[in-house]
Motif scaffolding. Structure first.
Motif, PDB file in Angstrom:
ATOM      1  N   GLU A 119       0.811  -1.222   0.000  1.00 34.19           N
ATOM      2  CA  GLU A 119       0.000   0.000   0.000  1.00 34.19           C
ATOM      3  C   GLU A 119       0.845   1.274   0.000  1.00 34.19           C
ATOM      4  OE1 GLU A 119      -3.195   0.073   2.840  1.00 34.19           O
ATOM      5  OE2 GLU A 119      -3.730  -2.000   2.380  1.00 34.19           O
ATOM      6  N   ARG A 120       1.932   1.272   0.728  1.00 37.87           N
ATOM      7  CA  ARG A 120       2.802   2.462   0.768  1.00 37.87           C
ATOM      8  C   ARG A 120       3.427   2.714  -0.610  1.00 37.87           C
ATOM      9  NH1 ARG A 120       5.968   5.442   4.764  1.00 37.87           N
ATOM     10  NH2 ARG A 120       7.895   6.109   3.764  1.00 37.87           N
ATOM     11  N   ASP A 121       3.889   1.656  -1.247  1.00 36.05           N
ATOM     12  CA  ASP A 121       4.460   1.750  -2.593  1.00 36.05           C
ATOM     13  C   ASP A 121       3.391   2.252  -3.576  1.00 36.05           C
ATOM     14  OD1 ASP A 121       6.559   1.365  -4.484  1.00 36.05           O
ATOM     15  OD2 ASP A 121       5.779  -0.617  -4.999  1.00 36.05           O
ATOM     16  N   TYR A 122       2.181   1.726  -3.439  1.00 36.60           N
ATOM     17  CA  TYR A 122       1.067   2.148  -4.293  1.00 36.60           C
ATOM     18  C   TYR A 122       0.811   3.647  -4.126  1.00 36.60           C
ATOM     19  CZ  TYR A 122      -3.650   2.185  -6.323  1.00 36.60           C
ATOM     20  OH  TYR A 122      -4.761   2.444  -7.085  1.00 36.60           O
ATOM     21  N   ALA A 123       0.682   4.096  -2.888  1.00 34.12           N
ATOM     22  CA  ALA A 123       0.398   5.516  -2.624  1.00 34.12           C
ATOM     23  C   ALA A 123       1.507   6.412  -3.167  1.00 34.12           C
ATOM     24  CB  ALA A 123       0.209   5.737  -1.122  1.00 34.12           C
ATOM     25  N   ALA A 124       2.751   6.004  -2.996  1.00 37.47           N
ATOM     26  CA  ALA A 124       3.875   6.808  -3.498  1.00 37.47           C
ATOM     27  C   ALA A 124       3.838   6.912  -5.019  1.00 37.47           C
ATOM     28  CB  ALA A 124       5.204   6.199  -3.041  1.00 37.47           C
ATOM     29  N   HIS A 125       3.505   5.834  -5.689  1.00 39.49           N
ATOM     30  CA  HIS A 125       3.459   5.859  -7.152  1.00 39.49           C
ATOM     31  C   HIS A 125       2.233   6.608  -7.684  1.00 39.49           C
ATOM     32  CE1 HIS A 125       6.806   3.057  -6.881  1.00 39.49           C
ATOM     33  NE2 HIS A 125       7.059   3.423  -8.128  1.00 39.49           N
ATOM     34  N   VAL A 126       1.109   6.501  -6.996  1.00 38.13           N
ATOM     35  CA  VAL A 126      -0.063   7.300  -7.389  1.00 38.13           C
ATOM     36  C   VAL A 126       0.285   8.780  -7.276  1.00 38.13           C
ATOM     37  CG1 VAL A 126      -2.428   7.959  -6.746  1.00 38.13           C
ATOM     38  CG2 VAL A 126      -1.802   5.537  -6.908  1.00 38.13           C
ATOM     39  N   ASP A 127       0.941   9.163  -6.183  1.00 41.29           N
ATOM     40  CA  ASP A 127       1.378  10.558  -6.029  1.00 41.29           C
ATOM     41  C   ASP A 127       2.327  10.959  -7.155  1.00 41.29           C
ATOM     42  OD1 ASP A 127      -0.111  10.803  -3.708  1.00 41.29           O
ATOM     43  OD2 ASP A 127       1.626  10.842  -2.358  1.00 41.29           O
ATOM     44  N   TYR A 128       3.270  10.087  -7.470  1.00 40.54           N
ATOM     45  CA  TYR A 128       4.242  10.384  -8.526  1.00 40.54           C
ATOM     46  C   TYR A 128       3.543  10.597  -9.871  1.00 40.54           C
ATOM     47  CZ  TYR A 128       8.260  10.076 -11.596  1.00 40.54           C
ATOM     48  OH  TYR A 128       9.213  10.363 -12.545  1.00 40.54           O
ATOM     49  N   VAL A 129       2.582   9.735 -10.183  1.00 43.69           N
ATOM     50  CA  VAL A 129       1.827   9.875 -11.434  1.00 43.69           C
ATOM     51  C   VAL A 129       1.181  11.257 -11.493  1.00 43.69           C
ATOM     52  CG1 VAL A 129      -0.277   9.100 -12.618  1.00 43.69           C
ATOM     53  CG2 VAL A 129       1.396   7.415 -11.842  1.00 43.69           C
ATOM     54  N   HIS A 130       0.547  11.654 -10.401  1.00 42.07           N
ATOM     55  CA  HIS A 130      -0.227  12.894 -10.421  1.00 42.07           C
ATOM     56  C   HIS A 130       0.616  14.164 -10.290  1.00 42.07           C
ATOM     57  CE1 HIS A 130      -3.651  10.080  -9.363  1.00 42.07           C
ATOM     58  NE2 HIS A 130      -3.888  10.527 -10.586  1.00 42.07           N
ATOM     59  N   ILE A 131       1.779  14.083  -9.686  1.00 40.83           N
ATOM     60  CA  ILE A 131       2.617  15.275  -9.505  1.00 40.83           C
ATOM     61  C   ILE A 131       3.389  15.629 -10.780  1.00 40.83           C
ATOM     62  CG2 ILE A 131       4.757  14.180  -8.680  1.00 40.83           C
ATOM     63  CD1 ILE A 131       3.183  17.248  -7.080  1.00 40.83           C
ATOM     64  N   ASN A 132       3.479  14.710 -11.709  1.00 42.17           N
ATOM     65  CA  ASN A 132       4.349  14.887 -12.872  1.00 42.17           C
ATOM     66  C   ASN A 132       4.111  16.136 -13.708  1.00 42.17           C
ATOM     67  OD1 ASN A 132       6.459  13.116 -14.632  1.00 42.17           O
ATOM     68  ND2 ASN A 132       5.994  12.298 -12.591  1.00 42.17           N
ATOM     69  N   PRO A 133       2.894  16.545 -14.003  1.00 47.53           N
ATOM     70  CA  PRO A 133       2.734  17.786 -14.784  1.00 47.53           C
ATOM     71  C   PRO A 133       3.343  18.996 -14.072  1.00 47.53           C
ATOM     72  CG  PRO A 133       0.692  16.543 -14.735  1.00 47.53           C
ATOM     73  CD  PRO A 133       1.621  15.874 -13.764  1.00 47.53           C
ATOM     74  N   LEU A 134       3.241  19.022 -12.750  1.00 51.27           N
ATOM     75  CA  LEU A 134       3.857  20.097 -11.972  1.00 51.27           C
ATOM     76  C   LEU A 134       5.380  19.959 -11.986  1.00 51.27           C
ATOM     77  CD1 LEU A 134       3.265  22.508 -10.029  1.00 51.27           C
ATOM     78  CD2 LEU A 134       3.370  20.840  -8.170  1.00 51.27           C
ATOM     79  N   LYS A 135       5.851  18.754 -11.789  1.00 55.44           N
ATOM     80  CA  LYS A 135       7.291  18.474 -11.795  1.00 55.44           C
ATOM     81  C   LYS A 135       7.947  18.920 -13.102  1.00 55.44           C
ATOM     82  CE  LYS A 135      10.326  14.517 -11.997  1.00 55.44           C
ATOM     83  NZ  LYS A 135      10.313  13.251 -12.637  1.00 55.44           N
ATOM     84  N   HIS A 136       7.256  18.730 -14.211  1.00 55.20           N
ATOM     85  CA  HIS A 136       7.799  19.105 -15.517  1.00 55.20           C
ATOM     86  C   HIS A 136       7.509  20.552 -15.902  1.00 55.20           C
ATOM     87  CE1 HIS A 136       9.390  15.237 -16.795  1.00 55.20           C
ATOM     88  NE2 HIS A 136       8.350  14.673 -16.218  1.00 55.20           N
ATOM     89  N   GLY A 137       6.916  21.310 -14.989  1.00 56.71           N
ATOM     90  CA  GLY A 137       6.669  22.726 -15.240  1.00 56.71           C
ATOM     91  C   GLY A 137       5.556  23.004 -16.228  1.00 56.71           C
ATOM     92  N   LEU A 138       4.657  22.054 -16.417  1.00 52.67           N
ATOM     93  CA  LEU A 138       3.568  22.221 -17.373  1.00 52.67           C
ATOM     94  C   LEU A 138       2.398  23.006 -16.792  1.00 52.67           C
ATOM     95  CD1 LEU A 138       3.711  18.624 -18.828  1.00 52.67           C
ATOM     96  CD2 LEU A 138       4.464  20.726 -19.965  1.00 52.67           C
ATOM     97  N   VAL A 139       2.289  23.007 -15.469  1.00 46.22           N
ATOM     98  CA  VAL A 139       1.223  23.722 -14.768  1.00 46.22           C
ATOM     99  C   VAL A 139       1.761  24.263 -13.450  1.00 46.22           C
ATOM    100  CG1 VAL A 139      -0.726  22.429 -15.763  1.00 46.22           C
ATOM    101  CG2 VAL A 139       0.430  21.551 -13.727  1.00 46.22           C
TER     102      VAL A 139
END
Length: 175
Positions: A119-139
């Motif tokens: 579950e911890r690995d799942y939550a971390a990867h769900v967060d990673y999926v969703h943070i990516n547009p911000l991480k790449h400076g798209l929004v």
């Protein structure tokens, strides 16, 4: 032919990163309807559950759960790549190797896969999926990216609408 070591857990949940060959391209977001249709067609033939997904201009991150007893995510990715490529005009430059193999020059040949462990690995990867547009400076705010399952997570109360905006600090693996 190379043999790639892939972890195969029947009915498992997997995180993927799949890249376009040209990392400066905006092909995925410029053709989002075609990409979504390719995914829809493949899911109709070989079902899988979409746990989380973000489509960026040149790559995508997602988490899938396969049906019980099923391990064949590779065939699904191959079918998605082919279905999407068929919707695009043949304008890309092709290497001699790709020409000889009859391949298009749209996708990188392989993809990155990670089997979700708990579950911890799942939550971390769900967060990673969703943070990516911000991480790449798209929004400036994750909520401003429309090519993501983030809004589905907000609708069911998992994330607040302002999650990971410019005032939030994201540390990988923390929530």
């Amino acid at each position: 032919m190379s043999q790639y070591r892939r972890n195969r857990v029947p009915g498992g949940t997997y995180f993927f990163t799949v890249n376009l060959l040209d990392r400066s391209s905006r092909l995925l977001t410029e053709n989002i309807d075609a990409f979504r249709e390719a995914v829809r067609q493949v899911r109709a033939r070989k079902p899988f559950h979409i746990d989380a997904w973000t489509v960026l201009p040149d790559h995508t991150h997602c988490i899938w759960t396969l049906p019980p007893g099923d391990t064949d995510y590779s065939a699904r990715w191959k079918a998605i790549k082919i279905a999407f490529a068929k919707t695009l005009p043949k304008t890309e430059q092709l290497s001699a190797v790709r020409l000889r193999k009859g391949e298009r020059g749209i996708w990188q040949r392989r993809f990155w896969e990670h089997t979700i462990r708990d579950e911890r690995d799942y939550a971390a990867h769900v967060d990673y999926v969703h943070i990516n547009p911000l991480k790449h400076g798209l929004v400036q705010r994750v909520a401003d990216w429309s090519y993501s399952t983030f809004h589905r997570y907000v609708d069911v109360g998992i994330y607040p609408p302002n999650w990971a905006g410019v005032s939030n600090i994201f540390v990988a693996g923390e929530r």
